[in-house]
Design a protein around this motif. Structure first.
Motif, PDB file in Angstrom:
ATOM      1  N   LEU A  88       0.819  -1.216   0.000  1.00 37.46           N
ATOM      2  CA  LEU A  88       0.000   0.000   0.000  1.00 37.46           C
ATOM      3  C   LEU A  88       0.850   1.263   0.000  1.00 37.46           C
ATOM      4  O   LEU A  88       0.588   2.199  -0.765  1.00 37.46           O
ATOM      5  N   GLN A  89       1.856   1.309   0.864  1.00 43.24           N
ATOM      6  CA  GLN A  89       2.649   2.527   0.969  1.00 43.24           C
ATOM      7  C   GLN A  89       3.492   2.756  -0.277  1.00 43.24           C
ATOM      8  O   GLN A  89       3.662   3.894  -0.727  1.00 43.24           O
ATOM      9  N   GLU A  90       4.025   1.686  -0.850  1.00 39.69           N
ATOM     10  CA  GLU A  90       4.790   1.825  -2.093  1.00 39.69           C
ATOM     11  C   GLU A  90       3.927   2.417  -3.198  1.00 39.69           C
ATOM     12  O   GLU A  90       4.352   3.323  -3.924  1.00 39.69           O
ATOM     13  N   ALA A  91       2.708   1.915  -3.325  1.00 33.73           N
ATOM     14  CA  ALA A  91       1.822   2.412  -4.384  1.00 33.73           C
ATOM     15  C   ALA A  91       1.397   3.847  -4.131  1.00 33.73           C
ATOM     16  O   ALA A  91       1.299   4.651  -5.061  1.00 33.73           O
ATOM     17  N   ILE A  92       1.146   4.189  -2.878  1.00 32.79           N
ATOM     18  CA  ILE A  92       0.745   5.559  -2.538  1.00 32.79           C
ATOM     19  C   ILE A  92       1.874   6.546  -2.790  1.00 32.79           C
ATOM     20  O   ILE A  92       1.651   7.675  -3.236  1.00 32.79           O
ATOM     21  N   ASP A  93       3.101   6.118  -2.524  1.00 32.61           N
ATOM     22  CA  ASP A  93       4.252   7.024  -2.660  1.00 32.61           C
ATOM     23  C   ASP A  93       4.658   7.289  -4.106  1.00 32.61           C
ATOM     24  O   ASP A  93       5.338   8.282  -4.387  1.00 32.61           O
ATOM     25  N   LEU A  94       4.271   6.427  -5.038  1.00 31.33           N
ATOM     26  CA  LEU A  94       4.675   6.639  -6.434  1.00 31.33           C
ATOM     27  C   LEU A  94       4.111   7.949  -6.978  1.00 31.33           C
ATOM     28  O   LEU A  94       3.055   8.415  -6.538  1.00 31.33           O
ATOM     29  N   PRO A  95       4.798   8.564  -7.952  1.00 31.12           N
ATOM     30  CA  PRO A  95       4.327   9.827  -8.523  1.00 31.12           C
ATOM     31  C   PRO A  95       2.913   9.712  -9.084  1.00 31.12           C
ATOM     32  O   PRO A  95       2.542   8.701  -9.687  1.00 31.12           O
TER      33      PRO A  95
END
Length: 595
Positions: free
Chosen positions: A508-515
């Motif tokens: 979840l956090q990886e996907a949220i952090d992407l541009p």
């Protein structure tokens, strides 16, 4: 190897709460610790968000909820989107010299829906007493909370206007005549007294459900309704039109309205099923975008590469064009959702996605709707081209500060799941009602003042809101609750998040952090309802090569500073019961909590 994230993906088995403000998330977690369920936690979180993010939502705002009950196995939508008052007719507004409904002021008000929706969820799905879920909001209104820098800046930008035109707002938001200092304690004692009085009256009744009903009566048929009606009797305030107007909301409007429970609109995408509101909200555009993208191999694309951004953007342009042409309150108009989501329709529409950016707004052709689409396109052409690529509820005539929305997601240990997107009743919306400590909403600006359109103003009709929470099922299991503030951008950012989760193995956090990125190719839902053909805003952290490749494809790229787009939050439940949550670092407010 896992990529770096700005904060950890929260994991646990007891419960997770994520929202756009850390205090609200903590309050929601407190409800779970007290033995409450996800629905109790969501209500307490939502009521506190009204206090700590007053520039983004308020007690008289709007609320859609998508929820899943583990006990019943049902997935429901709670519609807390209030409808237009009985006096809100095209004839009346035209008689006031208006061609568009202003983005603020009293004519922009629909019936407040958020409070009744929260109480409906608490009564029918929750377990905790009214006092337990309301006391945190009372505490932060009375004892104070550290006011966000953006709230302070918003008030500063509106200070002169408040002083000259909306003195009740000036008294509330500039106590002692001074702009509150960022991060200093800010109090709203009048709101605290309103909730304390409501609680005292509600508790004269016996039993949990009776007390919740008492709170609903206080708001819509009791002293709160009386204060609203008394204020509107004499209030005549300046709005975005530059002129002063009186409101049309009445006591009968308030007394006769209630939030409703509806069946969500769903769409199957590979081994996922997404649940959204019906077309009285913009939620179906996410489903339409997925119906188009189902014909591409998204898993093979770099989730931050130019091909991914291009395909997603072009699909959204087509889906949002259909939003304009067809969406509206299905209690008043025929919305051909089955046709719009059909394979045959999307197979044909998909062929319109080429290698270059589209600049035309192209709704699809649905038999029997040709004249409606023609009339809608004429109105869109008349509204014109926007000089800006920022589409959020803007009060540009008052200040550069913009209203927006909040969001929360909760999953508890039993598997109950909530995604809610409260909005409206911002401090920028209309003047404070002096003996209540809050103001009315401005959602009516989403209506058109031309008859015969899906979004034409009509008494009792819901405006086609932008508020759009999401719940997703994986292989039939309730799995994800997610959403974001952001007006017309909400489903755009959610689409990127979902695709990155579904196809690229990110947490979840990886996907949220992407541009993130979005387009303003279609008309905005907020005054002045303009569009910017071919525009594409992308966070510059996506990389110079991707930005250059998008420009080569013809997109009118506007590079936004890194960490400046979107406020996504999300929660997830794995098949073994492991719970996860994430929250965006953007604006440094949102927070995920769990254990």
């Amino acid at each position: 190897m896992s990529m770096f994230t700005t904060r950890p993906e929260i994991q646990g088995t007891f419960g997770v709460v994520t929202s756009t403000h850390w205090i609200a998330s903590a309050v929601g977690m407190r409800m779970l610790e007290l033995g409450g369920n996800a629905f109790d936690a969501a209500v307490a979180t939502g009521l506190v968000l009204q206090v700590v993010e007053p520039h983004l939502n308020g007690p008289a705002g709007d609320l859609p909820v998508v929820l899943h009950s583990a006990a019943t196995g049902r997935t429901d939508v709670i519609c807390g989107q209030g409808s237009a008052p009985a006096g809100a007719t095209i004839e009346h507004y035209r008689g006031e010299g208006l061609s568009l409904i202003p983005g603020d002021g009293l004519l922009a008000t629909v019936i407040p829906g958020a409070f009744d929706a929260w109480m409906l969820m608490l009564r029918d799905y929750g377990t905790l007493p009214l006092r337990t879920v309301l006391e945190p909001a009372i505490h932060y209104a009375e004892a104070g909370h550290p006011i966000l820098p953006r709230v302070s800046a918003t008030i500063a930008g509106l200070a002169d206007f408040f002083r000259q035109e909306w003195p009740t707002s000036h008294a509330t938001w500039l106590p002692g005549g001074n702009v509150p200092e960022a991060r200093a304690l800010f109090r709203n004692p009048v709101l605290a007294k309103t909730w304390t009085r409501l609680l005292a009256q509600a508790e004269t009744r016996q039993g949990r459900e009776a007390q919740i009903e008492g709170a609903r009566d206080c708001f819509y048929r009791g002293f709160i309704a009386e204060s609203i009606v008394s204020f509107l009797k004499d209030a005549e305030v300046r709005d975005g039109s530059g002129e002063k107007h009186k409101g049309v909301l009445s006591g009968d409007d308030l007394a006769s309205w209630q939030a409703t429970v509806e069946t969500p609109l769903t769409y199957d995408y590979h081994d996922w099923t997404l649940a959204k509101t019906g077309p009285w909200g913009q939620g179906p555009v996410l489903l339409q975008s997925l119906a188009l993208l189902k014909g591409f191999d998204i898993a093979k694309l770099d989730p931050t590469g130019p091909e991914f951004v291009h395909l997603v953007t072009e699909a959204m342009k087509l889906a949002y064009a259909d939003r304009e042409a067809y969406y509206g309150d299905p209690a008043f108009i025929d919305v051909p959702m089955e046709h719009l989501l059909s394979d045959a329709y999307n197979d044909a529409r998909r062929k319109l996605i080429g290698d270059k950016a589209a600049f035309d707004l192209v709704p699809g052709v649905v038999p029997g709707f040709e004249e409606q689409v023609k009339a809608m396109m004429a109105v869109i052409d008349k509204a014109g081209i926007s000089p800006t690529g920022v589409y959020e509820p803007t009060m540009a005539h008052l200040s550069e500060k913009r209203g927006d929305t909040v969001h929360l997601d909760v999953i508890d240990r039993w598997g109950n799941m909530v995604a809610a997107t409260p909005s409206g009743g911002w401090l920028q919306s209309s003047p404070i009602i002096p003996d209540l400590g809050f103001c009315l909403n401005s959602r009516a600006q989403m209506f058109w003042l031309e008859p015969g359109l899906p979004g034409s103003l009509m008494p009792g009709k819901r405006p086609r809101t932008t508020l759009t929470p999401s719940i997703a099922f994986h292989e039939g299991r309730p799995t994800l609750a997610f959403g974001t503030p952001g007006g017309d951008q909400q489903d755009q950012w959610q689409l990127s998040l979902f695709l990155r989760l579904a196809h690229h193995g990110l947490n979840l956090q990886e996907a949220i952090d992407l541009p993130l990125f979005h387009t303003t190719h279609f008309p905005g839902s907020f005054y002045p309802r303009q569009r910017q053909p071919g525009h594409l805003m992308v966070e510059e952290s996506i990389g110079a090569e991707t930005l250059a490749a998008l420009r080569e494809r013809g997109h009118k790229v506007e590079a936004a500073p890194e960490w400046s787009i979107g406020r996504l939050t999300a929660a997830k439940r794995e098949p073994d019961g492991l719970l996860k949550a994430g929250a965006t670092p953007r604006l440094m407010q949102a927070y995920a909590i769990g254990r």
